[in-house]
Design a protein around this motif. Structure first.
Motif, short mmCIF file in Angstrom:
data_model
loop_
_atom_site.label_atom_id
_atom_site.label_comp_id
_atom_site.label_asym_id
_atom_site.label_seq_id
_atom_site.Cartn_x
_atom_site.Cartn_y
_atom_site.Cartn_z
N TYR A 344 67.15 -96.26 -106.89
CA TYR A 344 66.63 -94.96 -106.49
C TYR A 344 65.11 -94.91 -106.55
O TYR A 344 64.44 -94.49 -105.60
N LEU A 345 64.55 -95.33 -107.66
CA LEU A 345 63.11 -95.22 -107.87
C LEU A 345 62.32 -96.03 -106.85
O LEU A 345 61.21 -95.64 -106.46
N HIS A 346 62.88 -97.15 -106.41
CA HIS A 346 62.16 -98.05 -105.51
C HIS A 346 62.56 -97.88 -104.06
O HIS A 346 62.18 -98.69 -103.20
N SER A 347 63.32 -96.83 -103.75
CA SER A 347 63.77 -96.60 -102.37
C SER A 347 63.11 -95.35 -101.78
O SER A 347 63.76 -94.54 -101.13
N GLY A 348 61.84 -95.18 -102.08
CA GLY A 348 61.09 -94.07 -101.51
C GLY A 348 60.79 -92.94 -102.46
O GLY A 348 60.00 -92.04 -102.13
N ALA A 349 61.39 -92.95 -103.66
CA ALA A 349 61.17 -91.86 -104.61
C ALA A 349 59.81 -91.93 -105.28
O ALA A 349 59.31 -90.92 -105.79
N ARG A 350 59.20 -93.11 -105.31
CA ARG A 350 57.90 -93.29 -105.95
C ARG A 350 56.97 -94.05 -104.98
O ARG A 350 56.65 -95.22 -105.17
N PRO A 351 56.52 -93.38 -103.92
CA PRO A 351 55.73 -94.06 -102.88
C PRO A 351 54.38 -94.58 -103.37
O PRO A 351 53.79 -95.46 -102.72
N GLN A 352 53.88 -94.07 -104.48
CA GLN A 352 52.57 -94.51 -104.95
C GLN A 352 52.64 -95.75 -105.84
O GLN A 352 51.61 -96.28 -106.25
N TRP A 353 53.84 -96.22 -106.13
CA TRP A 353 53.96 -97.44 -106.91
C TRP A 353 53.55 -98.64 -106.06
O TRP A 353 53.81 -98.68 -104.85
N ARG A 354 52.93 -99.60 -106.70
CA ARG A 354 52.48 -100.80 -106.00
C ARG A 354 53.66 -101.60 -105.42
O ARG A 354 54.68 -101.78 -106.10
N ASP A 355 53.47 -102.07 -104.21
CA ASP A 355 54.54 -102.83 -103.55
C ASP A 355 54.78 -104.17 -104.22
O ASP A 355 55.88 -104.73 -104.13
N ASP A 356 53.73 -104.72 -104.86
CA ASP A 356 53.87 -106.05 -105.45
C ASP A 356 54.26 -106.01 -106.93
O ASP A 356 54.38 -107.06 -107.57
N ALA A 357 54.43 -104.80 -107.49
CA ALA A 357 54.78 -104.69 -108.91
C ALA A 357 56.22 -105.13 -109.14
O ALA A 357 57.08 -105.01 -108.26
N ARG A 358 56.49 -105.61 -110.34
CA ARG A 358 57.78 -106.22 -110.66
C ARG A 358 58.73 -105.21 -111.32
O ARG A 358 58.31 -104.22 -111.90
N ILE A 359 60.01 -105.53 -111.26
CA ILE A 359 61.05 -104.82 -112.01
C ILE A 359 61.36 -105.67 -113.23
O ILE A 359 61.56 -106.89 -113.12
N GLY A 360 61.41 -105.06 -114.41
CA GLY A 360 61.66 -105.81 -115.63
C GLY A 360 63.07 -105.61 -116.15
O GLY A 360 63.59 -104.50 -116.16
N LYS A 361 63.69 -106.70 -116.57
CA LYS A 361 65.02 -106.63 -117.18
C LYS A 361 65.12 -107.68 -118.26
O LYS A 361 64.44 -108.72 -118.21
N THR A 362 65.94 -107.43 -119.27
CA THR A 362 66.21 -108.45 -120.28
C THR A 362 67.23 -109.43 -119.71
O THR A 362 68.02 -109.10 -118.83
#
Length: 559
Positions: A344-362
């Motif tokens: 959800y967050l990366h499908s248009g809900a946060r347009p100002q987030w950098r396109d090259d930023a990573r998703i973090g998971k353990t």
């Protein structure tokens, strides 16, 4: 599984609070006994006063060690101090204030004399260090703030906990915690803790260096920076928030009032015995908002067509974890919610987030997250267990979202700046309502869509018996010690002892195939190792993976 798992606690399940508090002051630890030493795990030192593992001596020594550590690091700004609702948290906080005041440390305590969620402490540290300023977050120089949170998180009522957050606002790294623990144990030896300078609490709380700070007002006022609260209001989302008797108890009502949300505090009761809880899987009272047994009451409330809320939420005692219950009465698996939230967050809900930023998971989180990341065109950074690994990326904005399989996560503000560098159960709960208001779908429905497109998975965790020697061996395994070439009928494609995202040692082993994986890590507190496993084939295949995992680990330990 305990026969009464998921049923209401009975009088015989409750702690004797007066006896526990007496033990805190009366029992003196013997530092030659390992179980009575200060030991920092992934979330600070934890233990029970009744076991001589969390007593006045421990807190005097640990606080004095933190004072020495921050002095050595040049940290001379305010120290933000928060507590949760465990019985031992109050006396431990008073002990800490006695030591901090005597050391002339600038301390900030809750202005309301109440409880403080971990994320509110993290946010306070970051704001004090410039996170909310145009100039950005400072991590060096004079006047830097840090913090202490007195909490054992979701642990049973008999336990206490004490953790240190340095100026980056997140959990201290192993270098810091090892130094603090070693110094604290030195002070415990030969009763050195008795010589630590202190001021009686009645005087210390009124010292000029001990000042009030309104954690709740500051945190709640800034929520629109990180969440689309308009989507919740405009969508008419009805929220039922259960703080599970924890530190978020007053926060939820204040969130509803200030931001005009249709939010009801399901249970406002605070009881250090947690007499209103249902028992966890092992028959213990545990405020684990990811457990269907601990969350049985909320699940029952939401079961059926006439559920009173669209989204119901739970938090643990310090509100750094989240539990999400949707209208069908189902408590979402934490991995399922993480995947849905990331999508959800990366499908248009946060347009100002950098396109090259990573998703973090353990590395023990679901591989569904990897598939979601690939679909989004976003790199996924896989790190060892522990939220501390997400701190650098969240601070810089290089990581948009950091999530753990144990229902802990945080993410950037809507502008793409750091929000918290510790887990934030409050924003994760409110995000579920935002997702529902913005899309018209609950997080569980969003997850179902992902499963339809990317495949269903079956996930489990179990404990296996291990000696201390075997646990040490497991920590230091090399891939060459894994002799197996297949796992549950599939060729092994990877044997990992370091996290792919940052090359850090995982303190165990992860083995992957095309459609499954398992990871094994030694427990820090019990003579067991934990196995995490996932299959994208079937529930039966997951059982095969679990069985094969134990054999693979046993062979590696015997090599």
């Amino acid at each position: 599984m305990h026969e009464r798992a998921g049923t209401p606690a009975q009088p015989q399940d409750l702690i004797d609070v007066d006896s526990l508090l007496g033990d805190y002051y009366d029992l003196i630890p013997d530092p030659t006994i390992a179980e009575q030493q200060v030991v920092f795990g992934t979330s600070g030192h934890r233990g029970s006063a009744a076991d001589t593992a969390f007593n006045e001596a421990h807190i005097v020594a640990t606080t004095a060690a933190i004072v020495e550590y921050r002095n050595a690091q040049g940290t001379d700004g305010p120290l933000f101090l928060g507590i949760d609702t465990h019985a031992l948290s109050g006396p431990a906080m008073e002990t800490a204030v006695e030591v901090l005041a005597a050391a002339e440390v600038e301390v900030r305590v809750d202005a309301r004399g109440g409880f403080t969620p971990t994320p509110a402490v993290s946010r306070a540290i970051l704001v004090a260090n410039g996170a909310a300023d145009e100039a950005g977050l400072r991590t060096s120089g004079p006047g830097l703030a840090d913090g202490i949170v007195v909490t054992p998180s979701h642990n049973p009522p008999r336990d206490g906990g004490f953790k240190y957050n340095p100026p980056h606002g997140g959990p201290a790294d192993s270098t810091a915690t090892a130094w603090i623990a070693n110094r604290a144990n030195e002070l415990l030896a030969k009763n050195g803790w008795k010589h630590v300078k202190r001021i009686p609490y009645t005087r210390a709380k009124n010292a000029t260096t001990v000042r009030p700070y309104d954690f709740m007002a500051a945190y709640i006022a800034e929520l629109p920076k990180v969440l689309d609260l308009d989507a919740i209001r405009d969508g008419g989302v009805r929220i039922g928030a259960d703080p599970l008797g924890g530190a978020a108890v007053d926060y939820w009502g204040a969130v509803a009032d200030e931001h005009r949300l249709d939010l009801t505090v399901v249970n406002p009761e605070v009881d250090p015995r947690w007499s209103f809880m249902t028992l966890d899987w092992d028959g213990k009272i545990r405020m684990d908002c990811s457990s269907p047994y601990a969350m049985a009451s909320l699940r029952t409330l939401m079961d059926g067509a006439e559920a009173p809320y669209d989204i119901a939420t739970g938090n643990d005692a310090d509100a750094d974890r989240h539990g999400i219950v949707t209208r069908d009465g189902s408590l979402m698996n934490p991995n399922h919610y993480l995947a849905a939230a990331i999508h959800y967050l990366h499908s248009g809900a946060r347009p100002q987030w950098r396109d090259d930023a990573r998703i973090g998971k353990t590395l023990v989180s679901s591989s569904l997250i990897d598939r979601v990341g690939k679909r989004l065109g976003r790199p996924v950074e896989e790190v060892p267990v522990g939220f501390k690994w997400f701190v650098p990326g969240l601070m810089s904005g290089d990581v948009t979202f950091g999530g753990e399989e144990s229902a802990g996560a945080s993410f950037l503000t809507r502008e793409g700046r750091v929000w918290t560098t510790d887990k934030d159960g409050l924003i994760m709960c409110l995000l579920a309502a935002e997702m529902t208001g913005a899309t018209g779908k609950t997080p569980s429905q969003i997850h179902a869509g992902l499963v339809n497109d990317l495949g269903d998975s079956w996930y489990a965790r179990l404990d296996a018996v291990a000696t201390k020697a075997q646990k040490e061996t497991l920590k230091k395994l090399s891939p060459s010690q894994v002799r197996a070439t297949e796992l549950a009928g599939q060729e092994i494609t990877g044997k990992l002892t370091e996290a792919p995202g940052n090359g850090a040692a995982i303190g165990g082993l992860k083995v992957t195939t095309a459609d499954a994986w398992f990871a094994a890590r030694p427990s820090g507190t019990e003579d067991v190792y934990k196995i995490y496993a996932e299959s994208f084939v079937s529930a039966d295949h997951l059982e095969q993976v679990k069985d094969a995992a134990q054999k693979v680990v046993a062979e590696a330990l015997d090599s």
